[in-house]
Design a protein around this motif. Structure first.
Motif, PDB file in Angstrom:
ATOM      1  N   PHE A 275     -59.081 -28.831  -4.445  1.00  0.00           N
ATOM      2  CA  PHE A 275     -59.023 -29.357  -5.817  1.00  0.00           C
ATOM      3  C   PHE A 275     -57.702 -29.611  -6.268  1.00  0.00           C
ATOM      4  O   PHE A 275     -57.027 -28.770  -6.180  1.00  0.00           O
ATOM      5  CB  PHE A 275     -59.687 -28.224  -6.537  1.00  0.00           C
ATOM      6  CG  PHE A 275     -61.286 -28.008  -6.217  1.00  0.00           C
ATOM      7  CD1 PHE A 275     -62.322 -28.987  -6.979  1.00  0.00           C
ATOM      8  CD2 PHE A 275     -61.784 -27.228  -5.318  1.00  0.00           C
ATOM      9  CE1 PHE A 275     -63.611 -28.764  -6.770  1.00  0.00           C
ATOM     10  CE2 PHE A 275     -63.179 -27.070  -5.042  1.00  0.00           C
ATOM     11  CZ  PHE A 275     -64.270 -28.057  -5.833  1.00  0.00           C
ATOM     12  N   THR A 276     -57.667 -30.320  -7.025  1.00  0.00           N
ATOM     13  CA  THR A 276     -56.511 -30.772  -7.708  1.00  0.00           C
ATOM     14  C   THR A 276     -56.830 -30.567  -9.352  1.00  0.00           C
ATOM     15  O   THR A 276     -56.225 -31.327 -10.347  1.00  0.00           O
ATOM     16  CB  THR A 276     -55.775 -31.986  -7.811  1.00  0.00           C
ATOM     17  OG1 THR A 276     -56.888 -33.044  -7.874  1.00  0.00           O
ATOM     18  CG2 THR A 276     -55.259 -32.148  -6.343  1.00  0.00           C
ATOM     19  N   GLY A 277     -57.815 -29.688  -9.803  1.00  0.00           N
ATOM     20  CA  GLY A 277     -58.299 -29.624 -11.112  1.00  0.00           C
ATOM     21  C   GLY A 277     -59.889 -29.213 -11.131  1.00  0.00           C
ATOM     22  O   GLY A 277     -60.448 -29.663 -10.124  1.00  0.00           O
ATOM     23  N   HIS A 278     -60.373 -28.512 -11.686  1.00  0.00           N
ATOM     24  CA  HIS A 278     -61.599 -28.049 -12.177  1.00  0.00           C
ATOM     25  C   HIS A 278     -62.226 -27.335 -11.013  1.00  0.00           C
ATOM     26  O   HIS A 278     -63.659 -27.447 -11.027  1.00  0.00           O
ATOM     27  CB  HIS A 278     -62.215 -29.685 -12.312  1.00  0.00           C
ATOM     28  CG  HIS A 278     -61.691 -30.592 -13.340  1.00  0.00           C
ATOM     29  ND1 HIS A 278     -61.389 -30.040 -14.818  1.00  0.00           N
ATOM     30  CD2 HIS A 278     -61.456 -31.810 -13.304  1.00  0.00           C
ATOM     31  CE1 HIS A 278     -60.615 -30.942 -15.375  1.00  0.00           C
ATOM     32  NE2 HIS A 278     -60.865 -32.140 -14.408  1.00  0.00           N
ATOM     33  N   GLY A 279     -61.648 -26.845 -10.376  1.00  0.00           N
ATOM     34  CA  GLY A 279     -62.177 -25.780  -9.304  1.00  0.00           C
ATOM     35  C   GLY A 279     -63.148 -24.866  -9.639  1.00  0.00           C
ATOM     36  O   GLY A 279     -63.972 -24.637  -9.088  1.00  0.00           O
ATOM     37  N   ALA A 280     -62.725 -24.259 -10.792  1.00  0.00           N
ATOM     38  CA  ALA A 280     -63.766 -23.104 -11.205  1.00  0.00           C
ATOM     39  C   ALA A 280     -65.073 -23.554 -11.855  1.00  0.00           C
ATOM     40  O   ALA A 280     -66.176 -23.145 -11.544  1.00  0.00           O
ATOM     41  CB  ALA A 280     -63.024 -22.371 -12.504  1.00  0.00           C
ATOM     42  N   MET A 281     -65.169 -24.851 -12.291  1.00  0.00           N
ATOM     43  CA  MET A 281     -66.262 -25.340 -12.668  1.00  0.00           C
ATOM     44  C   MET A 281     -67.039 -26.186 -11.368  1.00  0.00           C
ATOM     45  O   MET A 281     -68.285 -25.546 -11.406  1.00  0.00           O
ATOM     46  CB  MET A 281     -65.983 -26.597 -13.708  1.00  0.00           C
ATOM     47  CG  MET A 281     -65.565 -26.002 -14.949  1.00  0.00           C
ATOM     48  SD  MET A 281     -65.197 -27.422 -16.243  1.00  0.00           S
ATOM     49  CE  MET A 281     -63.689 -28.101 -15.466  1.00  0.00           C
TER      50      MET A 281
END
Length: 326
Positions: A275-281
């Motif tokens: 992930f390069t962003g939004h991994g928690a979602m």
């Protein structure tokens, strides 16, 4: 949050939201979901058109709880805003967040309940395939032997996967933010991101977390952050300029590619999930889909092929990263 622009992203948000709202009941661990809501705002017509389009995608993809707000309506949701010049706010009242440590502890506890063993302070330096077909994960404390390996190592994923022909555009960067003393007590405040300046405000306990997202130049340190935040807040949220700061925070999130994940098989019995962003979602539903694929029971309702591990990333799609340093 659900505010994305493709059906796949919205579906992963729908599943991710359901996951985080049910963590306490599913795993029996405290992990409160704070349903504060989320609002993206803009004074630029081109960005407003994108938000309008994305709202239609969200509605047709099974997440209809999105509202397009006028400046007056934005002020009723976020009273610290100066709405002069604003055109549109995209507001999703049912979105929210969990505290990172709560989520981490709950996931670790659930993994242990299923028999997982978590090795701390055990950095994997490289992966090797043996003649028998097993994998060796090598590090400073020896070797771990495994039949299957999934690389989910953030910025470290590139070095681990590069020997197998997977070259990922990913890097860590320093992120600076601050926490304030109690503010707007008793007022439900959503996370607010000004897409034009990068100004970000999020409720944390009785106070607020203040940040700047994806700017060029990005903050070099907390002093530089304070200058950039003051510049943005003078225009968009002058009520925040005199907040008492109680804590300075740093983090090392990842950037790269188009802001969308990369998922797939790098070699036999070797997979990558980056992930390069939004991994928690999006992490929970994507991890479940990958696990089902590895187990031979793929989720036919979730086609992740457009995020294939070997693909060439497209243009950046995260609105507040458009002006970020490359």
């Amino acid at each position: 949050r659900q505010q994305f622009g493709t059906p796949l992203e919205v579906e992963c948000s729908r599943r991710g939201l359901a996951f985080w709202k049910s963590v306490e009941n599913t795993f029996g661990m405290p992990c409160t979901f704070h349903d504060d809501g989320y609002m993206l705002i803009t004074a630029e017509e081109a960005t407003a058109d994108i938000l309008r389009h994305q709202a239609e995608v969200q509605k047709t993809s099974g997440m209809p709880d999105v509202e397009l707000l006028s400046p007056a309506e934005m002020l009723s949701v976020a009273p610290f805003l100066d709405t002069r010049g604003l055109l549109l706010g995209s507001y999703t009242p049912n979105d929210g967040h969990v505290m990172p440590m709560d989520g981490l502890v709950a996931l670790a506890a659930a993994a242990r309940q299923l028999g997982a063993r978590i090795e701390q302070h055990w950095p994997v330096e490289r992966l090797e395939r043996t003649a028998s077909g097993n994998w060796h994960a090598l590090g400073p404390r020896g070797v771990i032997v495994a039949q299957r390996v999934v690389v989910v190592a953030g910025a470290g994923s590139r070095d681990l996967l590069l020997p197998f022909g997977v070259d990922i555009d990913i890097k860590e960067f320093m992120h600076y933010s601050v926490l304030t003393a109690a503010a707007y007590q008793g007022v439900a405040l959503p996370t607010v991101i000004d897409l034009d300046s990068g100004l970000c405000v999020e409720r944390e306990g009785e106070g607020l977390m203040l940040a700047m997202l994806g700017r060029n130049p990005a903050p070099r340190d907390h002093e530089h952050f304070a200058e950039l935040f003051a510049e943005a807040a003078t225009v968009r949220a002058p009520a925040l300029l005199d907040m008492e700061i109680t804590h300075q925070l740093t983090a090392k999130p990842t950037l790269g590619g188009d802001g969308k994940p990369l998922i797939g098989q790098a070699a036999e019995n070797l997979w990558g999930l980056v992930f390069t962003g939004h991994g928690a979602m999006h992490g929970p539903p994507i991890a479940e889909a990958l696990a089902r694929e590895i187990a031979g029971r793929p989720d036919r309702a979730l086609d992740l092929s457009e995020w294939e591990l070997h693909r060439t990333p497209g243009l950046r799609t995260v609105l507040w990263r458009r002006k970020a340093s490359s």
